[in-house]
Enzyme design. Structure first.
Site, PDB file in Angstrom:
ATOM      1  CB  SER A   1      -0.954  -0.043   1.197  1.00 20.92           C
ATOM      2  OG  SER A   1      -1.944   0.937   1.097  1.00 20.92           O
TER       3      SER A   1
ATOM      4  CG  ASP B   1      -6.599  -1.810  -4.550  1.00 20.64           C
ATOM      5  OD1 ASP B   1      -7.004  -0.766  -4.006  1.00 20.64           O
ATOM      6  OD2 ASP B   1      -5.400  -2.147  -4.539  1.00 20.64           O
TER       7      ASP B   1
ATOM      8  CG  HIS C   1      -5.858  -1.510  -0.782  1.00 20.90           C
ATOM      9  ND1 HIS C   1      -4.866  -1.221  -1.696  1.00 20.90           N
ATOM     10  CD2 HIS C   1      -5.451  -0.965   0.387  1.00 20.90           C
ATOM     11  CE1 HIS C   1      -3.922  -0.516  -1.107  1.00 20.90           C
ATOM     12  NE2 HIS C   1      -4.251  -0.354   0.160  1.00 20.90           N
TER      13      HIS C   1
END
Length: 386
Positions: free
Chosen positions: A174, A326, A356
């Site tokens: 991320s 995502d 995600h």
């Protein structure tokens, strides 16, 4: 009593509203995902998004010696395999996610990931405890990560931990992937460290926010797990606490006139596979609407997708894992296309059932099969390539 009843009733209504979130049909464990998604929605209303606040102490086990120490005055957690090896060891530098505001390398899921990596590969793993926004805005987190990486890559430090200088990888998930990509780019531009990183591994990274209306932003505005409004509100704190910046980002009207030349690097209509363009129509964001100027928004150190092709072509072997559901998905697809266009070797894993943040849910009552699958894919890639 009446006030408590009212609050309880309101809480039940809010929970029910959040829980009734549509979840893509091909997602595994939909009820558990919906539960986690609901918790994140509720937490985001109270600005308490760091759901997993459980930390593992720096305690060694039968396989790994764990040491909490400092590299160049920045806290790190080292994982050193106890198993004897005649060869020098590989090493992985790990940068945790958390939208630049939350997270830690000591959080349970990341600690377990690093222990597994160290044990399976016989590798030295370095987790970086970088400074967090909003107390420490850009470029504090990046500076910490660069400083730790350069410190670790010194010949005497590598020798101290018996690390093979030709087998060092940098990894991030991320926003940690954002930082890992930026660190790799910066080191490739530094003659002293140009060839010190063998590979980079980016797990569903965010790589730009100059265009906040990519197809994946539109399709997964409401998640699961990562929601567009929540992500923008939190990520903006890495740049500024100014609420006007948040509103401009949400409207996609935050970039200055002089940034027009940058949009060729993130124009999804040129880089996305046809499958993901669908019926979406590309429109350039409105420029010059925000009265206050934020130079960081044009800084390649903040957004790795903004570097030109001549800088990209120097990058090492790259592993990128993306998830279908995502909102950051298209950042990676653009990066993959651009890297391949300039001859960088890219290995891409795409999970059609993925979303995600799953890597942060591999233990406890909210452990997700998807998180374990991502973890296993990443470690398997390291075994094959490091």
């Amino acid at each position: 009593m009446g006030y408590k009843t009212l609050c309880f009733g309101f809480s039940c209504i809010l929970f029910a509203y959040c829980f009734y979130s549509p979840i893509p049909e091909n997602i595994e464990e939909p009820w558990k995902v919906r539960y986690v998604d609901t918790l994140i929605k509720l937490a985001s209303h109270m600005f308490l998004i760091n759901l997993d606040s459980s930390f593992i102490q720096g305690v060694s086990d039968e396989n790994i010696t764990v040491i909490d120490t400092d590299f160049s005055n920045i806290p790190v957690r080292l994982y050193l395999p106890k198993r004897k090896s005649e060869r020098k060891r590989p090493a992985v530098i790990v940068i945790h996610g958390g939208i630049f505001v939350f997270g830690s390398c000591k959080v349970t899921d990341h600690d377990i990931l690093n222990r597994l990596t160290s044990n399976k590969l016989g590798a030295v793993v370095v987790g970086i405890e970088y400074r967090l926004a909003p107390e420490y805005p850009f470029p504090a987190a990046l500076e910490d990560c660069v400083q730790v990486t350069k410190f670790f890559l010194q010949e005497n430090i590598l020798a101290k931990y018996r690390v093979d200088p030709s087998r060092v990888c940098i990894m991030g998930d991320s926003s940690g992937g954002t930082l890992a990509a930026a660190v790799t780019q910066l080191l490739r531009d530094d003659p002293e460290f140009k060839n010190r990183i063998k590979a980079q591994a980016l797990i569903y990274p965010g790589l730009q926010l100059i265009d906040t209306s990519l197809p994946s932003h539109r399709e997964y505005e409401h998640g699961p797990i990562l929601h567009r409004e929540m992500m923008i509100k939190v990520a903006s704190l890495y740049v500024s606490r100014d609420s006007s910046l948040i509103q401009a980002l949400l409207r996609n009207e935050h970039m200055p006139e002089e940034s027009r030349h940058l949009f060729k690097f993130v124009n999804w209509s040129h880089f996305l596979p046809e499958k993901y363009k669908k019926s979406h129509v590309y429109t350039e964001p409105v420029l010059g609407k925000l009265n206050v100027s934020y130079p960081a928004l044009m800084d390649t150190r903040l957004f790795p997708l903004l570097v030109n092709d001549s800088r990209l072509q120097n990058l090492p072997l790259t592993y990128i894992l993306t998830c279908e559901h995502d909102l950051l998905r298209d950042d990676s697809f653009i990066y993959i296309a651009r890297l391949k266009n300039v001859g960088v070797q890219v290995i891409h894993d795409h999970l059609e059932e993925g979303f995600h943040g799953a890597l942060s849910f591999t233990t406890g009552s909210v452990a997700l099969q998807l998180g374990c699958k991502i973890r296993n894919k990443y470690i398997h890639w390291l075994e094959e390539n490091l």
